[in-house]
Design a protein around this motif. Structure first.
Motif, PDB file in Angstrom:
ATOM      1  N   ALA A 150      13.413  35.909  52.747  1.00 41.46           N
ATOM      2  CA  ALA A 150      13.604  37.239  53.332  1.00 41.46           C
ATOM      3  C   ALA A 150      15.074  37.528  53.582  1.00 41.46           C
ATOM      4  O   ALA A 150      15.568  38.627  53.282  1.00 41.46           O
ATOM      5  N   ALA A 156       7.181  34.836  58.236  1.00 40.53           N
ATOM      6  CA  ALA A 156       8.018  33.814  58.870  1.00 40.53           C
ATOM      7  C   ALA A 156       7.847  33.815  60.387  1.00 40.53           C
ATOM      8  O   ALA A 156       7.548  32.776  60.992  1.00 40.53           O
ATOM      9  N   ALA A 190      11.429  32.713  55.690  1.00 39.06           N
ATOM     10  CA  ALA A 190      12.633  33.249  56.335  1.00 39.06           C
ATOM     11  C   ALA A 190      13.826  33.232  55.389  1.00 39.06           C
ATOM     12  O   ALA A 190      14.595  34.204  55.325  1.00 39.06           O
ATOM     13  N   SER A 234       7.421  28.435  57.435  1.00 41.66           N
ATOM     14  CA  SER A 234       8.138  29.597  57.976  1.00 41.66           C
ATOM     15  C   SER A 234       9.574  29.617  57.467  1.00 41.66           C
ATOM     16  O   SER A 234      10.133  30.687  57.189  1.00 41.66           O
ATOM     17  N   SER A 275      13.698  43.741  60.287  1.00 36.76           N
ATOM     18  CA  SER A 275      13.148  42.691  59.432  1.00 36.76           C
ATOM     19  C   SER A 275      14.119  41.520  59.304  1.00 36.76           C
ATOM     20  O   SER A 275      13.699  40.354  59.269  1.00 36.76           O
ATOM     21  N   ALA A 287      13.491  37.478  60.375  1.00 40.82           N
ATOM     22  CA  ALA A 287      13.756  36.317  59.528  1.00 40.82           C
ATOM     23  C   ALA A 287      14.724  35.346  60.205  1.00 40.82           C
ATOM     24  O   ALA A 287      14.502  34.127  60.217  1.00 40.82           O
ATOM     25  N   GLN A 313       7.869  39.113  53.933  1.00 39.61           N
ATOM     26  CA  GLN A 313       8.164  37.683  54.054  1.00 39.61           C
ATOM     27  C   GLN A 313       8.699  37.350  55.444  1.00 39.61           C
ATOM     28  O   GLN A 313       8.339  36.310  56.022  1.00 39.61           O
ATOM     29  N   ALA A 314       9.526  38.226  55.996  1.00 38.39           N
ATOM     30  CA  ALA A 314      10.020  38.006  57.356  1.00 38.39           C
ATOM     31  C   ALA A 314       8.877  38.038  58.360  1.00 38.39           C
ATOM     32  O   ALA A 314       8.862  37.279  59.337  1.00 38.39           O
TER      33      ALA A 314
END
Length: 389
Positions: free
Chosen positions: A218, A252, A215, A211, A194, A198, A248-249
């Protein structure tokens, strides 16, 4: 310049969210889903976290649990057959990245026919057969929110990237409580995976403000909580932050693309069956060191976000501290080099040129801040073979 952003229509995030799976299926008009999972989820009884609320709600379902750690075209085709035979009107990918990727590929193939190689990058489709719900049980792949699926072609040993709207789940249920029993090795490998998502999204040539926002969030979460999640597995705060960081990654990189690490990682998985997160971890420090000068400010900011560098550090110093952190986290989390993992030296060196060609064919290398040719990729594989520093 505008950016097109993709993601699930519905996202449920938080402890206990899996109990609301029937509600999500109802919103999508699904009354008979096929659950795509793996043998361990079934044999261990962990699948009950999903099947129990479905049964309580009176939702009939089937289970396809023949997925494998590196999803193959053979498994996808078997899954499509099971899906069609059962008359299902929805799919649920439940597990790590492999079940979710298998479910995505099944959904594309069931809708459009042909073979999975027909849809690998740069080809793709915008539609799928039925609504798909993805439920991750590891904090790593981010597959629950991405348009991507990675499938190994058993005839060519190519780990194919399929990246298109047809691979997007309609809904994602992100429940960190599903990760509480995950062992050290899996927690470490998926956690570094992960972080790689990111970081690569942050330096990608396809990045955009959205993004970037995913990133950076994350990297902050993962940098602060990765070690704790590994060494204090019952720490709920660390598990929750890692799960959110992984999602979240995923958002991204789904909207900025991954880069050279992933391009080089997929062939390692295809030829040597190294788990995806672990092969990323093997590559990340060496590839970052080679790429550093092409995006020094971005790598420096990553170093600050994870707490390896201070706000007062120059870009050069902060980027160097990021690199130190990457090598140190591999050491702390016991990431083996390829020979320490047990890979045969003659096979590794004999396949380097093939792996480099496959890396270039995937297109991921072209998103890197510095774009390598095949000869450079071969040299990087040589460096990774013995790299601990």
């Amino acid at each position: 310049m505008s950016a097109t952003i993709f993601g699930p229509r519905i996202m449920l995030i938080g402890g206990g969210a899996i109990g609301r799976a029937p509600e999500v299926l109802g919103k999508l008009g699904v009354s008979r889903p096929l659950i795509v999972s793996d043998p361990f989820m079934v044999s261990s009884g962990l699948i009950a976290a999903l099947t129990a609320p479905l049964e309580a709600a009176g939702i009939a379902h089937g289970v396809f649990s023949e997925t494998v750690p590196d999803p193959t075209t053979t498994v996808v085709e078997a899954g499509v057959a099971a899906f069609k035979e059962g008359g299902y009107d929805g799919l649920i990918g439940f597990g790590g990245g492999s079940p979710m990727d298998t479910a995505k590929a099944m959904n594309i193939l069931a809708a459009h026919g042909g073979r999975m190689r027909d849809y690998k990058v740069p080809n793709g489709v915008d539609t799928a057969a039925v609504p798909l719900v993805c439920i991750p049980t590891t904090a790593g792949t981010g597959s629950e929110v991405t348009r991507g699926t990675v499938i190994t072609d058993v005839e060519t040993d190519e780990k194919m990237l399929v990246m298109c709207l047809g691979g997007q789940a309609e809904a994602a249920i992100v429940d960190y409580e599903l990760t509480m029993r995950k062992p050290f090795r899996l927690t470490a490998d998926t956690g570094i995976d992960s972080f790689t998502h990111a970081l690569e999204a942050f330096v990608s040539q396809k990045r955009n403000p959205y993004s970037d926002s995913m990133a950076t969030a994350a990297m902050q979460r993962i940098g602060a909580h990765l070690r704790t999640a590994c060494f204090e597995p019952a720490n709920r705060e660390a598990r929750e932050q890692m799960m959110l960081g992984a999602t979240q990654a995923g958002m991204a990189f789904s909207n900025a693309s991954v880069a050279l690490v992933h391009g080089m990682s997929r062939p390692i998985g295809a030829h040597f069956h190294v788990p995806h997160g672990l092969s990323n971890a093997m590559l990340l420090p060496t590839v970052t060191r080679w790429s550093l000068d092409a995006a020094l400010d971005r790598y420096a900011e990553a170093g600050r976000l994870i707490g390896a560098a201070g706000r007062g550090d120059s870009d050069e110093v902060a980027a160097g501290k990021l690199l130190d952190w990457l090598f140190q986290i591999n050491q702390d989390l016991e990431v083996p080099s390829p020979p320490a993992y047990g890979i045969d030296e003659a096979r590794w060196f004999g396949l380097m040129e093939t792996m480099a060609r496959q890396c270039v064919a995937s297109g991921s290398h072209a998103n890197n801040p510095k774009i390598p040719d095949e000869a450079t990729i071969v040299e990087l594989y040589k460096q990774v073979w013995g790299a601990n520093r």
